[in-house]
Design a protein around this motif. Structure first.
Motif, PDB file in Angstrom:
ATOM      1  N   GLN A 225       0.831  -1.213   0.000  1.00 42.03           N
ATOM      2  CA  GLN A 225       0.000   0.000   0.000  1.00 42.03           C
ATOM      3  C   GLN A 225       0.862   1.259   0.000  1.00 42.03           C
ATOM      4  O   GLN A 225       0.556   2.254   0.648  1.00 42.03           O
ATOM      5  N   GLU A 250      -1.324   5.650  -6.260  1.00 47.16           N
ATOM      6  CA  GLU A 250      -1.489   5.975  -4.841  1.00 47.16           C
ATOM      7  C   GLU A 250      -2.591   5.112  -4.255  1.00 47.16           C
ATOM      8  O   GLU A 250      -3.574   4.789  -4.939  1.00 47.16           O
ATOM      9  N   PHE A 253      -8.294   5.304   0.375  1.00 50.36           N
ATOM     10  CA  PHE A 253      -8.875   4.944   1.664  1.00 50.36           C
ATOM     11  C   PHE A 253     -10.259   5.576   1.782  1.00 50.36           C
ATOM     12  O   PHE A 253     -10.508   6.653   1.241  1.00 50.36           O
ATOM     13  N   ASN A 254     -11.165   4.888   2.502  1.00 46.98           N
ATOM     14  CA  ASN A 254     -12.485   5.462   2.725  1.00 46.98           C
ATOM     15  C   ASN A 254     -12.485   6.346   3.964  1.00 46.98           C
ATOM     16  O   ASN A 254     -11.431   6.577   4.571  1.00 46.98           O
ATOM     17  N   ASN A 255     -13.663   6.846   4.353  1.00 48.14           N
ATOM     18  CA  ASN A 255     -13.757   7.752   5.489  1.00 48.14           C
ATOM     19  C   ASN A 255     -13.354   7.099   6.805  1.00 48.14           C
ATOM     20  O   ASN A 255     -13.012   7.781   7.771  1.00 48.14           O
ATOM     21  N   ALA A 256     -13.416   5.774   6.858  1.00 47.82           N
ATOM     22  CA  ALA A 256     -13.015   5.051   8.070  1.00 47.82           C
ATOM     23  C   ALA A 256     -11.544   4.653   8.024  1.00 47.82           C
ATOM     24  O   ALA A 256     -11.083   3.854   8.838  1.00 47.82           O
ATOM     25  N   CYS A 257     -10.806   5.240   7.079  1.00 47.35           N
ATOM     26  CA  CYS A 257      -9.368   4.986   6.922  1.00 47.35           C
ATOM     27  C   CYS A 257      -9.077   3.534   6.556  1.00 47.35           C
ATOM     28  O   CYS A 257      -8.000   3.014   6.868  1.00 47.35           O
ATOM     29  N   GLN A 258     -10.020   2.881   5.904  1.00 49.16           N
ATOM     30  CA  GLN A 258      -9.807   1.510   5.442  1.00 49.16           C
ATOM     31  C   GLN A 258      -9.317   1.534   3.993  1.00 49.16           C
ATOM     32  O   GLN A 258      -9.837   2.275   3.162  1.00 49.16           O
ATOM     33  N   PHE A 259      -8.317   0.737   3.698  1.00 48.89           N
ATOM     34  CA  PHE A 259      -7.764   0.652   2.357  1.00 48.89           C
ATOM     35  C   PHE A 259      -8.797   0.066   1.409  1.00 48.89           C
ATOM     36  O   PHE A 259      -9.381  -0.988   1.670  1.00 48.89           O
TER      37      PHE A 259
END
Length: 276
Positions: A225, A250, A253-259
């Motif tokens: 990543q 690059e 990531f989503n709003n929950a900081c998940q890849f």
């Protein structure tokens, strides 16, 4: 929280075919400080009135000529204007209380009226009703905000992709599982094969002529990543000619900081190298 002013300014409709009962409830509510009280002795008007006024509370007598309270409640539910039916039934028959609650009423007041009980039940009902209204309004605002932000995000992504595609030969996106979700641009014309052939695994089809060391290095960056810029890779074609490329990417990531995957661009540098 619901304020005292909101409760006292709530709209209330009294429905009873007996003038004495209507007068008693009007005096009760007026004396308690309620300011928006209406009444009707014609049960057939209730659905149309509520559809127009959207009352916060309907005090509904069950035993009325023409259209009884149960039929009125069925009509109110059929209109579908409220997910929370704001009805307190008025009844002198204990056997009707359970049936009324099953029909959609939220509470009941027994006849003859106990004034303290009546005021308590009316106030409690209004507080719950107004909480439901506030929740509905909040949900509407939230839904509108989500729609607006989603529209802006899509517009921004479309603008980003358009500008990116102008500045490169191809644009690509991968999911978190490394599956290609988007590949656009002139990649097929440039590479002559799927772009997935270079990014893919060793057992993928159409992997011919690529530099294995470069492929493995790029795969390792994606697996870790890690963002990368102008990563150089090459391919030897079947006619012995060589093509040179650079790719940048690059992680997303989503709003929950998940890849959620990778995105990037690619360009062919063969011609530029030949001109240097």
């Amino acid at each position: 929280m619901i304020t005292e002013s909101e409760i006292l300014n709530a709209s209330i409709l009294i429905v009873d075919d007996q003038p004495a009962n209507v007068l008693l409830l009007e005096q009760l509510l007026s004396g308690a400080g309620y300011t928006c009280v209406a009444s009707t002795m014609n049960s057939q008007e209730v659905c149309a009135l509520h559809d127009k006024k959207h009352y916060d509370l309907i005090l509904l007598d069950l035993k009325m000529p023409g259209m009884d309270g149960f039929e009125v409640m069925e009509g109110l539910k059929a209109n579908g204007t409220d997910r929370y039916l704001p009805v307190i039934v008025l009844t002198a028959e204990p056997g009707h209380k359970l049936r009324a609650l099953q029909a959609g009423a939220k509470d009941f007041i027994s006849k003859p009226f106990d004034l303290v009980e009546a005021k308590t039940r009316i106030r409690n009902m209004l507080e719950v009703r107004l909480l439901y209204k506030n929740l509905d309004e909040h949900n509407k605002v939230l839904e509108q905000t989500v729609q607006e932000r989603t529209a802006k995000l899509r517009e921004s992504e479309a603008r980003f992709r358009s500008l990116t595609e102008v500045a490169c030969d191809w644009y690509w996106e991968q999911s978190a599982s490394a599956a290609f979700t988007t590949v656009s641009g002139t990649v097929l014309e440039i590479l002559g094969i799927r772009v997935t052939a270079f990014f893919g695994r060793q057992n993928d089809d159409e992997i011919t002529g690529w530099n294995d060391a470069e492929r493995l290095m790029l795969q390792a960056k994606i697996a870790a990543q890690e963002p990368f810029k102008d990563f150089a890779f090459s391919r030897v074609n079947s006619d012995g000619s060589q093509q040179q490329f650079r790719v940048s990417g690059e992680p997303m990531f989503n709003n929950a900081c998940q890849f959620i995957g990778f995105r990037g661009i690619g360009v062919e540098t063969t011609a530029k190298i030949g001109q240097e």
